[in-house]
Design a protein around this motif. Structure first.
Motif, PDB file in Angstrom:
ATOM      1  N   LYS A 151       2.497  -8.413  -3.269  1.00 29.04           N
ATOM      2  CA  LYS A 151       2.327  -7.938  -1.895  1.00 29.04           C
ATOM      3  C   LYS A 151       3.427  -8.554  -1.054  1.00 29.04           C
ATOM      4  O   LYS A 151       3.705  -9.745  -1.158  1.00 29.04           O
ATOM      5  CB  LYS A 151       0.959  -8.364  -1.343  1.00 29.04           C
ATOM      6  CG  LYS A 151       0.688  -7.850   0.067  1.00 29.04           C
ATOM      7  CD  LYS A 151       0.417  -6.372   0.040  1.00 29.04           C
ATOM      8  CE  LYS A 151       0.411  -5.790   1.462  1.00 29.04           C
ATOM      9  NZ  LYS A 151       1.776  -5.597   1.992  1.00 29.04           N
ATOM     10  N   THR A 152       4.051  -7.726  -0.236  1.00 23.87           N
ATOM     11  CA  THR A 152       5.097  -8.207   0.649  1.00 23.87           C
ATOM     12  C   THR A 152       4.572  -8.295   2.071  1.00 23.87           C
ATOM     13  O   THR A 152       3.554  -7.694   2.427  1.00 23.87           O
ATOM     14  CB  THR A 152       6.314  -7.276   0.622  1.00 23.87           C
ATOM     15  OG1 THR A 152       5.894  -5.963   1.036  1.00 23.87           O
ATOM     16  CG2 THR A 152       6.895  -7.201  -0.776  1.00 23.87           C
ATOM     17  N   GLY A 178      -4.860  -3.913  -8.661  1.00 23.47           N
ATOM     18  CA  GLY A 178      -4.614  -2.486  -8.867  1.00 23.47           C
ATOM     19  C   GLY A 178      -3.614  -1.892  -7.902  1.00 23.47           C
ATOM     20  O   GLY A 178      -2.856  -0.999  -8.259  1.00 23.47           O
ATOM     21  N   GLY A 179      -3.614  -2.360  -6.648  1.00 25.78           N
ATOM     22  CA  GLY A 179      -2.730  -1.787  -5.656  1.00 25.78           C
ATOM     23  C   GLY A 179      -1.432  -2.531  -5.442  1.00 25.78           C
ATOM     24  O   GLY A 179      -0.614  -2.124  -4.602  1.00 25.78           O
ATOM     25  N   LEU A 180      -1.220  -3.623  -6.170  1.00 22.21           N
ATOM     26  CA  LEU A 180      -0.004  -4.402  -5.938  1.00 22.21           C
ATOM     27  C   LEU A 180       1.245  -3.590  -6.282  1.00 22.21           C
ATOM     28  O   LEU A 180       1.348  -3.031  -7.372  1.00 22.21           O
ATOM     29  CB  LEU A 180      -0.023  -5.680  -6.781  1.00 22.21           C
ATOM     30  CG  LEU A 180      -0.891  -6.838  -6.292  1.00 22.21           C
ATOM     31  CD1 LEU A 180      -0.807  -8.000  -7.271  1.00 22.21           C
ATOM     32  CD2 LEU A 180      -0.477  -7.295  -4.903  1.00 22.21           C
ATOM     33  N   PRO A 181       2.211  -3.521  -5.364  1.00 18.59           N
ATOM     34  CA  PRO A 181       3.477  -2.858  -5.688  1.00 18.59           C
ATOM     35  C   PRO A 181       4.148  -3.507  -6.897  1.00 18.59           C
ATOM     36  O   PRO A 181       4.005  -4.711  -7.138  1.00 18.59           O
ATOM     37  CB  PRO A 181       4.303  -3.065  -4.423  1.00 18.59           C
ATOM     38  CG  PRO A 181       3.287  -3.173  -3.327  1.00 18.59           C
ATOM     39  CD  PRO A 181       2.142  -3.933  -3.952  1.00 18.59           C
ATOM     40  N   VAL A 182       4.891  -2.707  -7.646  1.00 15.67           N
ATOM     41  CA  VAL A 182       5.557  -3.161  -8.863  1.00 15.67           C
ATOM     42  C   VAL A 182       7.063  -3.121  -8.639  1.00 15.67           C
ATOM     43  O   VAL A 182       7.610  -2.138  -8.131  1.00 15.67           O
ATOM     44  CB  VAL A 182       5.179  -2.268 -10.063  1.00 15.67           C
ATOM     45  CG1 VAL A 182       5.903  -2.725 -11.328  1.00 15.67           C
ATOM     46  CG2 VAL A 182       3.672  -2.269 -10.271  1.00 15.67           C
ATOM     47  N   MET A 210       4.593  -2.875   6.107  1.00 13.14           N
ATOM     48  CA  MET A 210       4.107  -1.527   5.900  1.00 13.14           C
ATOM     49  C   MET A 210       4.824  -0.922   4.709  1.00 13.14           C
ATOM     50  O   MET A 210       6.044  -0.855   4.670  1.00 13.14           O
ATOM     51  CB  MET A 210       4.363  -0.666   7.136  1.00 13.14           C
ATOM     52  CG  MET A 210       3.303  -0.835   8.228  1.00 13.14           C
ATOM     53  SD  MET A 210       3.013  -2.552   8.745  1.00 13.14           S
ATOM     54  CE  MET A 210       4.468  -2.909   9.679  1.00 13.14           C
ATOM     55  N   SER A 211       4.066  -0.443   3.756  1.00 16.19           N
ATOM     56  CA  SER A 211       4.644  -0.033   2.484  1.00 16.19           C
ATOM     57  C   SER A 211       5.136   1.392   2.520  1.00 16.19           C
ATOM     58  O   SER A 211       4.558   2.251   3.171  1.00 16.19           O
ATOM     59  CB  SER A 211       3.588  -0.147   1.379  1.00 16.19           C
ATOM     60  OG  SER A 211       3.090  -1.427   1.308  1.00 16.19           O
ATOM     61  N   PRO A 212       6.219   1.707   1.808  1.00 12.87           N
ATOM     62  CA  PRO A 212       6.600   3.098   1.639  1.00 12.87           C
ATOM     63  C   PRO A 212       5.561   3.833   0.837  1.00 12.87           C
ATOM     64  O   PRO A 212       4.838   3.249   0.042  1.00 12.87           O
ATOM     65  CB  PRO A 212       7.939   3.026   0.902  1.00 12.87           C
ATOM     66  CG  PRO A 212       8.028   1.679   0.332  1.00 12.87           C
ATOM     67  CD  PRO A 212       7.114   0.799   1.127  1.00 12.87           C
ATOM     68  N   PRO A 213       5.431   5.144   1.026  1.00 16.20           N
ATOM     69  CA  PRO A 213       4.357   5.883   0.390  1.00 16.20           C
ATOM     70  C   PRO A 213       4.611   6.153  -1.068  1.00 16.20           C
ATOM     71  O   PRO A 213       5.726   6.068  -1.552  1.00 16.20           O
ATOM     72  CB  PRO A 213       4.334   7.201   1.188  1.00 16.20           C
ATOM     73  CG  PRO A 213       5.758   7.359   1.617  1.00 16.20           C
ATOM     74  CD  PRO A 213       6.271   5.963   1.868  1.00 16.20           C
ATOM     75  N   ASP A 247      -7.651  -1.112  -2.912  1.00 16.57           N
ATOM     76  CA  ASP A 247      -6.459  -0.622  -3.597  1.00 16.57           C
ATOM     77  C   ASP A 247      -5.521   0.081  -2.616  1.00 16.57           C
ATOM     78  O   ASP A 247      -4.315  -0.167  -2.591  1.00 16.57           O
ATOM     79  CB  ASP A 247      -6.882   0.336  -4.712  1.00 16.57           C
ATOM     80  CG  ASP A 247      -5.717   0.836  -5.546  1.00 16.57           C
ATOM     81  OD1 ASP A 247      -5.068   0.011  -6.189  1.00 16.57           O
ATOM     82  OD2 ASP A 247      -5.477   2.057  -5.547  1.00 16.57           O
ATOM     83  N   ILE A 248      -6.069   0.967  -1.780  1.00 17.00           N
ATOM     84  CA  ILE A 248      -5.259   1.673  -0.790  1.00 17.00           C
ATOM     85  C   ILE A 248      -4.698   0.695   0.233  1.00 17.00           C
ATOM     86  O   ILE A 248      -3.523   0.779   0.621  1.00 17.00           O
ATOM     87  CB  ILE A 248      -6.093   2.766  -0.098  1.00 17.00           C
ATOM     88  CG1 ILE A 248      -6.551   3.823  -1.101  1.00 17.00           C
ATOM     89  CG2 ILE A 248      -5.289   3.423   1.024  1.00 17.00           C
ATOM     90  CD1 ILE A 248      -7.575   4.791  -0.545  1.00 17.00           C
ATOM     91  N   MET A 249      -5.528  -0.222   0.697  1.00 17.10           N
ATOM     92  CA  MET A 249      -5.091  -1.198   1.686  1.00 17.10           C
ATOM     93  C   MET A 249      -3.862  -1.964   1.215  1.00 17.10           C
ATOM     94  O   MET A 249      -2.902  -2.156   1.974  1.00 17.10           O
ATOM     95  CB  MET A 249      -6.220  -2.186   1.982  1.00 17.10           C
ATOM     96  CG  MET A 249      -5.823  -3.337   2.894  1.00 17.10           C
ATOM     97  SD  MET A 249      -7.102  -4.615   3.047  1.00 17.10           S
ATOM     98  CE  MET A 249      -7.026  -5.413   1.443  1.00 17.10           C
ATOM     99  N   ILE A 250      -3.863  -2.381  -0.054  1.00 17.15           N
ATOM    100  CA  ILE A 250      -2.762  -3.192  -0.569  1.00 17.15           C
ATOM    101  C   ILE A 250      -1.558  -2.325  -0.925  1.00 17.15           C
ATOM    102  O   ILE A 250      -0.421  -2.647  -0.567  1.00 17.15           O
ATOM    103  CB  ILE A 250      -3.235  -4.020  -1.776  1.00 17.15           C
ATOM    104  CG1 ILE A 250      -4.242  -5.082  -1.313  1.00 17.15           C
ATOM    105  CG2 ILE A 250      -2.043  -4.682  -2.480  1.00 17.15           C
ATOM    106  CD1 ILE A 250      -4.848  -5.917  -2.417  1.00 17.15           C
ATOM    107  N   SER A 251      -1.780  -1.211  -1.608  1.00 20.39           N
ATOM    108  CA  SER A 251      -0.644  -0.408  -2.059  1.00 20.39           C
ATOM    109  C   SER A 251       0.108   0.209  -0.893  1.00 20.39           C
ATOM    110  O   SER A 251       1.341   0.281  -0.897  1.00 20.39           O
ATOM    111  CB  SER A 251      -1.104   0.684  -3.027  1.00 20.39           C
ATOM    112  OG  SER A 251      -1.979   1.588  -2.382  1.00 20.39           O
ATOM    113  N   ASP A 252      -0.608   0.664   0.144  1.00 21.37           N
ATOM    114  CA  ASP A 252       0.029   1.282   1.298  1.00 21.37           C
ATOM    115  C   ASP A 252       0.220   0.309   2.451  1.00 21.37           C
ATOM    116  O   ASP A 252       0.739   0.699   3.491  1.00 21.37           O
ATOM    117  CB  ASP A 252      -0.789   2.468   1.785  1.00 21.37           C
ATOM    118  CG  ASP A 252      -0.815   3.618   0.791  1.00 21.37           C
ATOM    119  OD1 ASP A 252       0.008   3.609  -0.153  1.00 21.37           O
ATOM    120  OD2 ASP A 252      -1.651   4.520   0.953  1.00 21.37           O
ATOM    121  N   SER A 253      -0.205  -0.926   2.283  1.00 20.63           N
ATOM    122  CA  SER A 253      -0.206  -1.925   3.358  1.00 20.63           C
ATOM    123  C   SER A 253      -0.826  -1.318   4.610  1.00 20.63           C
ATOM    124  O   SER A 253      -0.272  -1.394   5.711  1.00 20.63           O
ATOM    125  CB  SER A 253       1.203  -2.439   3.644  1.00 20.63           C
ATOM    126  OG  SER A 253       1.158  -3.685   4.304  1.00 20.63           O
TER     127      SER A 253
END
Length: 501
Positions: free
Chosen positions: A446-447, A416-420, A1-4, A328-334
């Motif tokens: 993606k983690t 587009g949503g991959l964390p950097v 679960m990704s930090p916001p 994008d949202i699904m991946i960036s926010d997990s």
């Protein structure tokens, strides 16, 4: 679960990569420009996270005053793309760099790793690379590729209202949009809204007053929780009952969840019956109170060409954000709830039941149709919460290569949503130590995390400018979570910092 992602106007602490040479700065800016053009061509839009890049591109602040470019160091190439002319690392060079790191005690005794070149697809390193391994949230890469292939980046999920069997009855028909909002205070910006749908219904009914709301959430079938989920998932704030009709990802208080997302890591209390909750919210918007506001489940009457307010006639419809944005949202926010809804969209597109089983089977089918080794993936869900999921590292690097080499431009939306590294999402606080700083800004991944399971998969730009893809999956980790993550980051940073020739 990704930090916001921090709210607009709040810049995160910048990463601390080594000072960039003029030649490297020029290359990074050129790479960014190229990928922005690709993103615009594929998606028709570009979404930027507020922070260093916004200022770097010369955006205006809220007052309309131009923001000056920040001083050195130059921001990292957070959208770095492949340079086919950059030197290709050698297998021997990568092996020399990675072999000592793969043996780190914190990674446990099952460390499976694949590294490949994005431009050519050439495998450069492998250790257990074809072994199916528990992927945790890295599963969302497979789900994202499958739904983009099956539905297309522009597809929008409809939520409809139709006339019921009796005058004044309204049937709210769920289409599987997990981001549907009640009103402007919804959790997901730009989502379709029930208040807009209610306005359409009142207009369509004309002089007939609404008398009852029935919800039809039959598009999704089977259990609402995957049997392989840990027992705390339904109540832990990161999962929810998966139904075809819900609002705000089934969050009980979406406005509060939005305000506290950063502190709670996107966890939020969820309602137990999302479809009935959405129906009650809709009834209130239609002005129903008391007994008339009591919502029941039922089936929408067959349309059969019905018009006006005849049973089954459409009274209104709203549509979700396009699929490219949902992914994008699904991946960036997990976002696990969006992931499960996306897996069901794959199932429906392939004529399978909208269920956990149907979504898993359809995802494997679509990946096979794309030429990927479907025998190296076995899924139970689309989010990665299930411990029975298995994916091989080489399938993941094949999948990322396919999405990034230009042969399937519709799949490029997963990037587009991959964390950097050192900048956003689950990688925001990582790649900041001296031992891993080479990965800041050039690792996009993606983690995945479950107890005893740690994974990371994505892309990295080498010091020579070559774009590689990697996947590291470990499902018997030892030591603390911080130690395991640091060990994974040292592997990807080694790829970023060397020419490996």
């Amino acid at each position: 679960m990704s930090p916001p992602v921090p709210p607009a106007g709040t810049a995160p602490p910048p990463p601390s990569p080594p000072p960039a040479s003029p030649r490297r700065r020029s290359r990074l800016v050129a790479a960014l420009a190229c990928v922005l053009v690709l993103a615009l061509a594929v998606a028709g839009l570009a979404v930027f996270r507020p922070g260093p890049v916004a200022g770097w591109l010369g955006d205006d602040d809220a007052s309309g005053t131009a923001v000056a470019a920040p001083p050195e160091p130059t921001p990292p190439a957070v959208l770095a793309g492949p340079d086919g002319n950059a030197p290709l690392p050698t297998e021997a060079g990568i092996r020399a760099a990675l072999d000592p790191l793969v043996r780190a005690a914190a990674l446990g005794d099952r460390v499976h790793l694949s590294v490949a070149d994005v431009s050519t697809g050439q495998a450069l390193y492998g250790s257990g690379q074809d072994t199916p391994t528990v992927p945790a949230s890295v599963t969302k890469l497979a789900t994202g590729v499958a739904v983009l292939a099956a539905r297309g980046p522009a597809y929008r999920i409809p939520t409809k209202a139709v006339a019921g069997a009796n005058p004044g009855e309204v049937v709210l028909v769920g289409g599987g949009d997990p981001t549907l909002a009640v009103d402007k205070d919804g959790f997901y910006p730009g989502a379709a809204r029930l208040d807009d749908l209610a306005a359409q219904v009142r207009n369509a009914l004309g002089g007939t007053a609404p008398t009852k709301v029935i919800v039809d959430s039959s598009l999704f079938t089977g259990p609402v929780f995957e049997p392989g989920w840990d027992s705390d998932i339904p109540t832990g704030g990161f999962g929810a009952a998966i139904t075809a009709l819900m609002t705000d990802g089934a969050r009980k208080n979406p406005a509060e969840a939005r305000r506290t997302a950063e502190q709670t890591n996107h966890a939020a209390e969820r309602v137990p019956q999302p479809d009935l909750t959405a129906g009650r919210q809709f009834a209130k918007l239609l002005g129903l109170t008391g007994g008339a506001a009591q919502v029941t489940r039922g089936a929408a009457p067959a349309a059969s060409g019905a018009t006006g307010t005849a049973p089954g006639a459409e009274l209104g419809t709203v549509e979700s954000l396009p699929m490219i944005r949902l992914v994008d949202i699904m991946i960036s926010d997990s976002d696990n709830v969006i992931a499960e809804a996306m897996a069901r969209q794959v199932a429906l597109a392939k004529g399978k039941p909208g269920s956990f089983v149907g979504g898993a089977a359809a995802t494997g089918q679509v990946l096979g149709e794309l030429g990927l080794p479907a025998g190296e993936i076995s899924l139970a869900d689309g989010s990665g919460l299930s411990r029975t999921n298995r994916i091989s590292p080489s399938l993941l690097t094949d999948l990322i290569t396919l999405a990034g080499n230009g042969s399937h431009p519709e799949l490029a939306a997963i990037f587009g949503g991959l964390p950097v590294g050192g900048w956003s999402g689950t990688l925001d606080e990582r790649y900041r130590a001296a031992a891993t700083s080479a990965g800041a800004g050039v690792v996009r991944a993606k983690t995945g995390t479950l107890s005893g399971v740690n994974a990371i998969a994505g892309t990295v730009t080498t010091a020579d400018g070559r774009l590689l893809t990697f996947a590291v999956l470990t499902d018997r980790t030892q030591g603390s979570l911080d130690e395991t993550r640091a060990a994974l980051d040292r592997i990807t940073s080694a790829l970023a910092g060397c020419g490996c020739r």
